[in-house]
Design an enzyme around this catalytic site. Sequence first.
Site, mmCIF file in Angstrom:
data_model
loop_
_atom_site.group_PDB
_atom_site.id
_atom_site.type_symbol
_atom_site.label_atom_id
_atom_site.label_comp_id
_atom_site.label_asym_id
_atom_site.label_seq_id
_atom_site.Cartn_x
_atom_site.Cartn_y
_atom_site.Cartn_z
ATOM 1 N N ALA A 89 0.876 -1.171 0.000
ATOM 2 C CA ALA A 89 0.000 0.000 0.000
ATOM 3 C C ALA A 89 0.904 1.209 0.000
ATOM 4 C CB ALA A 89 -0.890 0.001 1.237
ATOM 5 N N LYS A 90 0.354 2.299 -0.528
ATOM 6 C CA LYS A 90 1.204 3.496 -0.639
ATOM 7 C C LYS A 90 1.751 3.918 0.716
ATOM 8 C CE LYS A 90 -1.247 5.014 -4.516
ATOM 9 N NZ LYS A 90 -2.575 5.536 -4.655
ATOM 10 N N ARG A 91 0.898 3.788 1.741
ATOM 11 C CA ARG A 91 1.354 4.277 3.055
ATOM 12 C C ARG A 91 2.489 3.416 3.626
ATOM 13 N NH1 ARG A 91 -3.476 1.965 3.542
ATOM 14 N NH2 ARG A 91 -3.638 0.136 4.848
#
Length: 278
Positions: free
Chosen positions: A239-241
């Site tokens: 995930a981007k985070r």
Amino acid sequence: MTVTRFAPSPSGRLHLGHAYSAVLSRANGHRFRLRIEDLDPGRYRPEYVEGIFEDIDWLGLAVDGEPLVQSDRVAVYGKAFDRLRALGLVYPCFCTRADIAASLTAPHGDAASAYPGTCRRLPDNPTRRASTSHSWRLDAAKAVAVAGLPGWTEEGGTRFEARPEYIGDVILARKDAPSSYHLACVVDDAASGVTLVVRAEDLRPSTPIQRLLQTLLGLPEPAYLHHPLVTHGDGRRLAKRDLAPTLAAMRDAGCDGRQLAAELIAGQLPLGFRLSQS
Ligand code: GLU
């Protein structure tokens, strides 16, 4: 001939999980179609479309035929929607996300089955429809009464039966997005002559719904390959985070895309990543 497709949404740069899906779709000399799923105006960015082409090229995956761009095909989805409406299988829904969250008491894991049916019970009200923003939902119980519960076949031949709890009153159209993912997906898979849908395991809950829509719309049944998710080594999802590396970042760091593609097809993941069943 087997026809597959890779259908990313341009809501960010592609990462290793996308690369794995695309490489598996292209494998074995399959005819490989590309589709840009850009129907969600809130999430879509044009620069990410460019990124998809760059990344596919970097991986050395030749695309067969013209890419299909969903925002060009809204009228086609409208026709499919009209067929379902003519069959009496849709209803307008005025609920907001907050309404739905407030009316759900039981925990639920699958968004497809999470709608409590509030608007299904309302008498039709054209005046309200004309004046109030609304979406359109599939009346799943009626749809199943018409089409049954169509199962699907995984590549390799295993047959899966759909269970009714996986078939919810999914949204088919919204005011701000003229077709839902499910409706556009089945219409486009059929239009591209897709015979094998290759996608990650986390999209498996979509398959019974899409098989139902295919049956209602008289579309051919493809086979499915739900592949394991690419995760971090500790099982966390990309995930981007989590600072999952994008393919663009890997390229900038000097990684060879064609070699990466060859390794992925052999089931070898870069250090720090693995395949996990969801
Ligand atoms: N656009 C979807 C995604 O990026 C994929 C849809 C599909 O493969 O059916 O998650």
